[in-house]
Structures are given as structure tokens and as C-alpha cells.
Design a protein around this motif. Structure first.
Motif, short mmCIF file in Angstrom:
data_model
loop_
_atom_site.label_atom_id
_atom_site.label_comp_id
_atom_site.label_asym_id
_atom_site.label_seq_id
_atom_site.Cartn_x
_atom_site.Cartn_y
_atom_site.Cartn_z
N UNK A 1 0.83 -1.20 0.00
CA UNK A 1 0.00 0.00 0.00
C UNK A 1 0.86 1.26 0.00
N UNK A 2 1.95 1.23 0.75
CA UNK A 2 2.87 2.37 0.77
C UNK A 2 3.44 2.64 -0.62
N UNK A 3 3.84 1.59 -1.31
CA UNK A 3 4.38 1.74 -2.66
C UNK A 3 3.30 2.27 -3.61
N UNK A 4 2.11 1.72 -3.53
CA UNK A 4 1.02 2.16 -4.40
C UNK A 4 0.69 3.63 -4.14
N UNK A 5 0.62 4.01 -2.87
CA UNK A 5 0.34 5.41 -2.53
C UNK A 5 1.42 6.33 -3.09
N UNK A 6 2.68 5.90 -3.01
CA UNK A 6 3.79 6.69 -3.54
C UNK A 6 3.65 6.86 -5.06
N UNK A 7 3.35 5.77 -5.75
CA UNK A 7 3.19 5.81 -7.20
C UNK A 7 2.06 6.75 -7.59
N UNK A 8 0.94 6.63 -6.90
CA UNK A 8 -0.22 7.46 -7.23
C UNK A 8 0.00 8.93 -6.89
N UNK A 9 0.90 9.22 -5.95
CA UNK A 9 1.13 10.62 -5.56
C UNK A 9 2.01 11.37 -6.56
N UNK A 10 2.66 10.65 -7.43
CA UNK A 10 3.57 11.27 -8.39
C UNK A 10 2.86 11.56 -9.70
N UNK A 11 3.08 12.77 -10.20
CA UNK A 11 2.52 13.15 -11.50
C UNK A 11 3.25 12.39 -12.62
N UNK A 12 4.58 12.33 -12.49
CA UNK A 12 5.42 11.68 -13.49
C UNK A 12 6.40 10.76 -12.77
N UNK A 13 6.45 9.52 -13.17
CA UNK A 13 7.33 8.55 -12.52
C UNK A 13 8.75 8.54 -13.07
N UNK A 14 8.96 9.19 -14.21
CA UNK A 14 10.27 9.14 -14.84
C UNK A 14 11.40 9.57 -13.90
N UNK A 15 11.27 10.69 -13.16
CA UNK A 15 12.37 11.09 -12.28
C UNK A 15 12.61 10.14 -11.10
N UNK A 16 11.61 9.35 -10.75
CA UNK A 16 11.75 8.45 -9.60
C UNK A 16 11.67 6.97 -10.00
N UNK A 17 11.99 6.69 -11.24
CA UNK A 17 11.88 5.31 -11.76
C UNK A 17 12.69 4.32 -10.93
N UNK A 18 13.92 4.69 -10.59
CA UNK A 18 14.77 3.77 -9.83
C UNK A 18 14.29 3.62 -8.39
N UNK A 19 13.73 4.68 -7.83
CA UNK A 19 13.19 4.61 -6.47
C UNK A 19 12.02 3.63 -6.42
N UNK A 20 11.12 3.75 -7.39
CA UNK A 20 9.95 2.86 -7.46
C UNK A 20 10.41 1.41 -7.63
N UNK A 21 11.34 1.20 -8.54
CA UNK A 21 11.83 -0.16 -8.79
C UNK A 21 12.49 -0.75 -7.54
N UNK A 22 13.25 0.06 -6.83
CA UNK A 22 13.92 -0.41 -5.61
C UNK A 22 12.90 -0.74 -4.52
N UNK A 23 11.87 0.10 -4.37
CA UNK A 23 10.84 -0.17 -3.37
C UNK A 23 10.16 -1.51 -3.64
N UNK A 24 9.84 -1.75 -4.89
CA UNK A 24 9.12 -2.99 -5.24
C UNK A 24 10.02 -4.20 -5.09
N UNK A 25 11.27 -4.11 -5.54
CA UNK A 25 12.15 -5.28 -5.41
C UNK A 25 12.55 -5.51 -3.95
N UNK A 26 12.51 -4.48 -3.12
CA UNK A 26 12.75 -4.70 -1.68
C UNK A 26 11.65 -5.57 -1.08
N UNK A 27 10.44 -5.41 -1.55
CA UNK A 27 9.31 -6.19 -1.05
C UNK A 27 9.32 -7.59 -1.65
N UNK A 28 9.55 -7.68 -2.95
CA UNK A 28 9.43 -8.95 -3.66
C UNK A 28 10.71 -9.78 -3.65
#
Length: 71
Positions: A15-42
Motif C-alpha cells: 500500500x505504501x508503494x502504491x500510494x507513492x506511485x499514485x502521488x507522483x505526476x510523473x514517474x520518470x524522475x523516480x523510476x529507480x526509487x519505485x523499482x527499488x521499493x518494489x524489489x525490496x518487497x518482492x
């Protein structure tokens, strides 16, 4: 009981990751942050990491959220 607690904790992380993704207008600048968050969980997965980075660079939020929901 431990299994139930583990799944609740996992959902909170998702839920934290989903909320973070939805809060961003554009994911391009945070692409690596999002990927790291997801791979930390999975768990570390280079293929998944690259896939998420590519999806984030294309700002495909729905597809990334679907990956998180499928965990």
C-alpha cells in the motif's frame, strides 16, 4: 498466526508503494526509487527491476500497480 501477521505487514508495504506511485505526476524522475521499493518487497530480481524502471520511464502507473497487486 505468524503467517497472518506477515501478510498484513506485506500489504502495508504494498500500500505504501502504491500510494507513492499514485502521488507522483510523473514517474520518470523516480523510476529507480519505485523499482527499488518494489524489489525490496518482492526480493531482488534484476529482470523485474529493469521492467519496472522501463514502465516508470513511460509513466505506466497502472501496469506497475498491477505488478504490486499481483505480489
Amino acid at each position: 498466526r505468524t503467517e497472518r501477521l506477515a501478510s498484513v505487514r506485506g500489504w502495508a508495504e504494498q500500500k505504501t508503494v502504491i500510494d507513492y506511485i499514485e502521488s507522483k505526476e510523473d514517474l520518470k524522475p523516480v523510476a529507480f526509487v519505485v523499482a527499488k521499493q518494489i524489489t525490496d518487497i518482492m526480493g531482488e530480481d534484476k529482470v523485474l527491476f529493469k521492467r519496472i524502471v522501463l514502465l516508470a520511464q513511460e509513466n505506466k502507473k497502472d501496469e506497475i500497480i498491477q505488478i504490486v497487486n499481483d505480489m
